[in-house]
Design a protein around this motif. Structure first.
Motif, PDB file in Angstrom:
ATOM      1  N   LEU A 157     -32.220   8.954   7.334  1.00  0.00           N
ATOM      2  CA  LEU A 157     -30.746   8.990   6.121  1.00  0.00           C
ATOM      3  C   LEU A 157     -30.742   7.633   6.003  1.00  0.00           C
ATOM      4  O   LEU A 157     -30.272   6.579   6.476  1.00  0.00           O
ATOM      5  N   ALA A 158     -30.272   7.609   4.678  1.00  0.00           N
ATOM      6  CA  ALA A 158     -29.977   6.144   3.977  1.00  0.00           C
ATOM      7  C   ALA A 158     -28.829   6.185   3.317  1.00  0.00           C
ATOM      8  O   ALA A 158     -29.391   7.219   2.188  1.00  0.00           O
ATOM      9  N   ALA A 159     -27.859   5.319   2.851  1.00  0.00           N
ATOM     10  CA  ALA A 159     -27.523   4.939   1.630  1.00  0.00           C
ATOM     11  C   ALA A 159     -27.706   4.102   0.780  1.00  0.00           C
ATOM     12  O   ALA A 159     -27.583   3.302   1.544  1.00  0.00           O
ATOM     13  N   ARG A 160     -27.700   4.095  -0.816  1.00  0.00           N
ATOM     14  CA  ARG A 160     -27.907   3.356  -1.477  1.00  0.00           C
ATOM     15  C   ARG A 160     -27.227   2.656  -2.541  1.00  0.00           C
ATOM     16  O   ARG A 160     -26.391   4.388  -3.548  1.00  0.00           O
ATOM     17  N   THR A 161     -26.599   1.388  -3.011  1.00  0.00           N
ATOM     18  CA  THR A 161     -25.695   1.260  -4.040  1.00  0.00           C
ATOM     19  C   THR A 161     -26.234   0.281  -5.319  1.00  0.00           C
ATOM     20  O   THR A 161     -26.238  -0.907  -4.319  1.00  0.00           O
ATOM     21  N   THR A 162     -25.366   0.785  -6.546  1.00  0.00           N
ATOM     22  CA  THR A 162     -25.879  -0.417  -6.660  1.00  0.00           C
ATOM     23  C   THR A 162     -24.686  -0.699  -7.486  1.00  0.00           C
ATOM     24  O   THR A 162     -24.406  -0.223  -8.909  1.00  0.00           O
ATOM     25  N   PRO A 163     -23.191  -1.413  -6.973  1.00  0.00           N
ATOM     26  CA  PRO A 163     -22.070  -1.563  -7.683  1.00  0.00           C
ATOM     27  C   PRO A 163     -21.754  -2.290  -9.292  1.00  0.00           C
ATOM     28  O   PRO A 163     -21.109  -2.024  -9.853  1.00  0.00           O
ATOM     29  N   VAL A 181     -26.753  -2.269  -0.090  1.00  0.00           N
ATOM     30  CA  VAL A 181     -25.864  -2.809  -1.491  1.00  0.00           C
ATOM     31  C   VAL A 181     -27.314  -3.820  -2.387  1.00  0.00           C
ATOM     32  O   VAL A 181     -27.890  -4.419  -1.848  1.00  0.00           O
ATOM     33  N   MET A 182     -27.843  -3.047  -4.007  1.00  0.00           N
ATOM     34  CA  MET A 182     -28.391  -4.339  -3.913  1.00  0.00           C
ATOM     35  C   MET A 182     -27.693  -4.892  -5.470  1.00  0.00           C
ATOM     36  O   MET A 182     -26.160  -4.842  -6.318  1.00  0.00           O
ATOM     37  N   ASP A 183     -28.145  -5.922  -5.984  1.00  0.00           N
ATOM     38  CA  ASP A 183     -27.112  -7.050  -7.011  1.00  0.00           C
ATOM     39  C   ASP A 183     -28.294  -8.043  -7.091  1.00  0.00           C
ATOM     40  O   ASP A 183     -29.182  -8.346  -7.014  1.00  0.00           O
ATOM     41  N   ARG A 184     -28.050  -8.825  -8.293  1.00  0.00           N
ATOM     42  CA  ARG A 184     -28.901  -9.376  -9.516  1.00  0.00           C
ATOM     43  C   ARG A 184     -28.091 -10.437  -9.588  1.00  0.00           C
ATOM     44  O   ARG A 184     -27.561 -11.160  -9.473  1.00  0.00           O
ATOM     45  N   LEU A 185     -29.091 -11.711  -9.512  1.00  0.00           N
ATOM     46  CA  LEU A 185     -28.553 -13.583  -9.558  1.00  0.00           C
ATOM     47  C   LEU A 185     -29.810 -13.573 -10.895  1.00  0.00           C
ATOM     48  O   LEU A 185     -30.902 -12.701 -11.045  1.00  0.00           O
ATOM     49  N   PRO A 186     -29.005 -13.788 -11.629  1.00  0.00           N
ATOM     50  CA  PRO A 186     -30.009 -14.205 -12.941  1.00  0.00           C
ATOM     51  C   PRO A 186     -31.104 -15.493 -13.456  1.00  0.00           C
ATOM     52  O   PRO A 186     -31.518 -15.796 -12.241  1.00  0.00           O
ATOM     53  N   PHE A 187     -32.399 -14.883 -13.460  1.00  0.00           N
ATOM     54  CA  PHE A 187     -33.902 -15.874 -13.408  1.00  0.00           C
ATOM     55  C   PHE A 187     -33.505 -16.270 -14.518  1.00  0.00           C
ATOM     56  O   PHE A 187     -33.604 -15.980 -16.075  1.00  0.00           O
ATOM     57  N   THR A 188     -34.536 -17.683 -15.252  1.00  0.00           N
ATOM     58  CA  THR A 188     -34.721 -17.706 -16.421  1.00  0.00           C
ATOM     59  C   THR A 188     -36.313 -18.673 -16.225  1.00  0.00           C
ATOM     60  O   THR A 188     -37.149 -18.634 -14.961  1.00  0.00           O
ATOM     61  N   GLU A 189     -36.875 -18.219 -17.443  1.00  0.00           N
ATOM     62  CA  GLU A 189     -38.269 -19.211 -17.999  1.00  0.00           C
ATOM     63  C   GLU A 189     -38.489 -19.744 -18.477  1.00  0.00           C
ATOM     64  O   GLU A 189     -39.212 -20.850 -18.648  1.00  0.00           O
ATOM     65  N   THR A 190     -36.862 -20.346 -18.497  1.00  0.00           N
ATOM     66  CA  THR A 190     -36.672 -21.727 -19.726  1.00  0.00           C
ATOM     67  C   THR A 190     -36.132 -22.893 -19.311  1.00  0.00           C
ATOM     68  O   THR A 190     -35.745 -22.914 -18.347  1.00  0.00           O
ATOM     69  N   THR A 191     -37.291 -24.202 -19.692  1.00  0.00           N
ATOM     70  CA  THR A 191     -37.037 -25.188 -19.141  1.00  0.00           C
ATOM     71  C   THR A 191     -36.046 -25.922 -19.879  1.00  0.00           C
ATOM     72  O   THR A 191     -35.420 -25.930 -20.784  1.00  0.00           O
ATOM     73  N   GLY A 192     -35.067 -26.609 -18.788  1.00  0.00           N
ATOM     74  CA  GLY A 192     -33.523 -27.108 -18.988  1.00  0.00           C
ATOM     75  C   GLY A 192     -32.380 -26.051 -19.048  1.00  0.00           C
ATOM     76  O   GLY A 192     -31.155 -26.212 -18.759  1.00  0.00           O
ATOM     77  N   ILE A 193     -32.401 -24.946 -18.479  1.00  0.00           N
ATOM     78  CA  ILE A 193     -31.400 -24.431 -17.510  1.00  0.00           C
ATOM     79  C   ILE A 193     -31.474 -23.768 -16.382  1.00  0.00           C
ATOM     80  O   ILE A 193     -33.113 -23.484 -16.184  1.00  0.00           O
ATOM     81  N   ALA A 194     -30.352 -24.153 -15.348  1.00  0.00           N
ATOM     82  CA  ALA A 194     -30.792 -24.144 -14.177  1.00  0.00           C
ATOM     83  C   ALA A 194     -29.557 -23.004 -13.326  1.00  0.00           C
ATOM     84  O   ALA A 194     -29.269 -23.124 -14.118  1.00  0.00           O
ATOM     85  N   VAL A 195     -30.391 -22.095 -13.226  1.00  0.00           N
ATOM     86  CA  VAL A 195     -29.250 -20.984 -11.771  1.00  0.00           C
ATOM     87  C   VAL A 195     -29.332 -21.867 -10.543  1.00  0.00           C
ATOM     88  O   VAL A 195     -30.102 -21.945  -9.580  1.00  0.00           O
ATOM     89  N   MET A 228     -31.162  -8.192  -5.712  1.00  0.00           N
ATOM     90  CA  MET A 228     -31.427  -9.335  -4.135  1.00  0.00           C
ATOM     91  C   MET A 228     -30.788  -7.832  -3.522  1.00  0.00           C
ATOM     92  O   MET A 228     -30.481  -6.974  -4.200  1.00  0.00           O
ATOM     93  N   ALA A 229     -31.280  -8.127  -1.677  1.00  0.00           N
ATOM     94  CA  ALA A 229     -30.331  -6.722  -0.949  1.00  0.00           C
ATOM     95  C   ALA A 229     -29.983  -6.721   0.117  1.00  0.00           C
ATOM     96  O   ALA A 229     -30.476  -7.688   0.807  1.00  0.00           O
ATOM     97  N   TRP A 230     -29.000  -6.380   0.801  1.00  0.00           N
ATOM     98  CA  TRP A 230     -28.468  -6.370   1.705  1.00  0.00           C
ATOM     99  C   TRP A 230     -28.140  -5.126   2.440  1.00  0.00           C
ATOM    100  O   TRP A 230     -27.706  -3.996   1.809  1.00  0.00           O
ATOM    101  N   ALA A 231     -28.659  -5.042   2.946  1.00  0.00           N
ATOM    102  CA  ALA A 231     -28.682  -4.414   4.023  1.00  0.00           C
ATOM    103  C   ALA A 231     -28.668  -3.777   4.938  1.00  0.00           C
ATOM    104  O   ALA A 231     -28.297  -4.649   6.146  1.00  0.00           O
TER     105      ALA A 231
END
Length: 562
Positions: free
Chosen positions: A380-386, A487-501, A522-525
């Motif tokens: 058993l586990a718990a998962r959240t996407t706040p 816990v799941m969260d996200r970081l923006p990604f890009t495929e466009t030259t000129g935009i840096a993350v 990404m996930a933190w367990a």
């Protein structure tokens, strides 16, 4: 005499100098076994035969129009040897009237007869009510015998008699009308349950089998064929016991098959099996033609031709494709057990045979059978996407230890005796992990708040614009025992030259930098002790040319496994 098996399908008839021809024999057969595939069914019939010496023609009549002639197989055995020759298929008209269910039609007729009797009682009560009302409208002086005035002392008794009679007749009408409504509902329900019959005269197929026997004999024939209009789909039942201080979690897992068919013939008292093989998907990978690239040459427009009125085609038969279009002891109670199917699996397919003999009608109604059942010890586990929902959801995971893979299908989910909803399971081979959600876990509190956001506004052309964002997610457990949380969260990604993350150093290091094939997710367990609180920080910075604008566009998730 030891039975002798005839060959399968076409076996050339032995040539004799002066063969003797016996009369045609109409086979009285019954369906013994049906194997249902996700998109078709294999039907196996058996018939007893009494063959005379010489050549005989055996006729199996009234088979479904959706029968595939190329799939017919014939086998036999008898008290003496005989040869199976040609097997032909002939299209014939169907019955003049569609087949009906006598038992169902009898119930509908009985209910309609009772409905007519109720109408008669309603009419009688209405007449009685009209007479009482006319009597009540008469003046008191006309209520006596021979229209003599009724004594005043008798008026109260007359009024009570009239009132009692009206009350009684109104109750009769109420009961009769209520019964009429119930009968109408029952009749409508049975009429909806009527099987959708084939249209009168819908085509069928006869199978003609030529056999030759050297002497009179008795035997049996087994005829199998594939038909369209039948299917089955998997459905699963998951009952989770979350456990407690003195017991571990347990999950009762049941695999079921939902079978339905509109093949044109009922399957009554048959041995039923379901197979994972898909028959209509094709037999080989498609050919990939070469791809040529060349310069584009514009097409020179041609003058439009004169329009001529087309002549109707001669000899066109509108019915040429008709066949192709045609489915109480005082002891402690003992819990009931559910029978499950026997499974036969290999590297390419699995077949489940339902115990006993069952029936499936050709009206498209769904029947459900249990294929396998077992109890597993889940984790058993718990998962959240706040970012989307500040709710933690309970998940149970276990390894599929069955020989057969779990096909993609719906799962009915129960938690501690309560039905919590429906989920989906993807195609899961043996040895792979199955993960199921069992609803909200109210004993885990989740909050996600923005800590800062800083944007710069450049004052001249060519400067870089930046956007810094930071969030904090807080997770607290109110459980009495430790629990695994993701816990799941996200970081923006890009495929466009000129935009840096850029992921900032204030970010709590994730357990998984990329969750599956979802870029930026990404996930933190971690294990959360009772009453413990955990904080997770996510900070990132975007850079792009100041003379451009950026947009954030969610990408679709990958499709579920099939």
């Amino acid at each position: 005499m030891r039975p002798v098996f005839g060959p399968v399908l076409a076996l050339a008839l032995a040539a004799v100098a002066a063969p003797a021809f016996a009369a045609d024999v109409e086979l009285a057969s019954r369906i013994e076994r049906v194997t249902v595939f996700p998109d078709a069914a294999l039907v196996q019939r058996s018939a007893k035969v009494d063959l005379a010496a010489g050549v005989s023609t055996l006729v199996l009549r009234g088979l479904p129009a959706s029968l595939d002639p190329g799939s017919i197989r014939v086998e036999g055995q008898g008290s003496a040897g005989f040869a199976i020759g040609s097997v032909d298929v002939r299209a014939v008209p169907g019955e003049a009237q569609p087949a009906v269910n006598p038992e169902l039609e009898g119930k509908i007729r009985a209910l309609r007869d009772e409905r007519g009797a109720v109408d008669g009682r309603i009419a009688a009560s209405e007449g009685k009510k009209a007479v009482i009302e006319r009597y009540a409208q008469a003046s008191p002086e006309k209520l006596g015998v021979e229209a003599k005035p009724l004594e005043v002392s008798q008026w109260a008794a007359a009024f009570d008699a009239i009132g009692g009679a009206l009350t009684a007749v109104h109750e009769e009408l109420r009961l009769s009308r209520a019964r009429a409504r119930d009968l109408d509902a029952e009749i409508a329900a049975l009429e909806r349950a009527r099987p959708a019959p084939l249209r009168p005269g819908a085509p069928k197929r006869d199978v003609i089998i030529a056999v030759e026997a050297g002497a009179a004999l008795t035997g049996t024939l087994a005829v199998s064929y594939r038909v369209a209009g039948a299917s089955w789909s998997p459905v699963y039942d998951a009952r989770l016991d979350t456990g407690g201080p003195d017991r571990k979690p347990a999950l009762d897992w049941t695999r079921r098959a939902q079978v339905s068919q509109r093949t044109g013939e009922d399957w009554s008292d048959v041995q039923l099996a379901v197979s994972t093989v898909r028959l209509n998907r094709g037999t080989a990978a498609p050919d990939l033609p070469p791809l040529q690239v060349s310069f584009y040459e514009p097409v020179v427009p041609m003058p439009a031709p004169m329009v001529r009125r087309s002549e109707p085609r001669q000899g066109f038969d509108k019915n040429a494709d008709a066949l192709s279009a045609a489915e109480a002891a005082p002891q402690a109670p003992v819990p009931a057990t559910e029978t499950v199917a026997a499974v036969e699996a290999n590297a390419y397919q699995a077949t489940f045979t339902v115990p006993g003999r069952v029936g499936v009608t050709a009206d498209g109604a769904t029947k459900t059978f249990a294929l396998a059942q077992r109890r597993v010890a889940p984790s058993l586990a718990a998962r959240t996407t706040p970012e989307l929902d500040p709710t933690a959801y309970l998940e149970a995971a276990f390894v599929n230890e069955e020989d057969a893979p779990l096909l993609a299908g719906e799962v009915l989910l129960h938690r501690d005796g309560t039905f919590v909803g429906r989920g989906r399971v993807k195609l899961t081979p043996g040895g792979d992990l199955v993960e199921l959600g069992f609803g909200a876990d109210d004993r885990i509190k989740v909050a996600r708040v923005p800590l800062r956001r800083r944007e710069n506004e450049p004052g001249w052309i060519g400067q870089t614009k930046t956007d810094l964002r930071e969030f904090k997610t807080t997770v607290r457990s109110l459980h009495a025992q430790p629990i695994r949380v993701t816990v799941m969260d996200r970081l923006p990604f890009t495929e466009t030259t000129g935009i840096a993350v850029e992921l900032m150093k204030d970010t709590t290091p994730p357990t998984e930098r990329q969750l599956g094939d979802k870029r930026g997710v990404m996930a933190w367990a971690f294990d959360l002790a009772p009453s413990e609180t955990k904080e997770i920080r996510l900070a990132y910075r975007l850079r792009w040319p100041a003379d451009r604008e950026v947009t954030f566009e969610p990408k679709p998730l990958p499709g579920p496994g099939r």
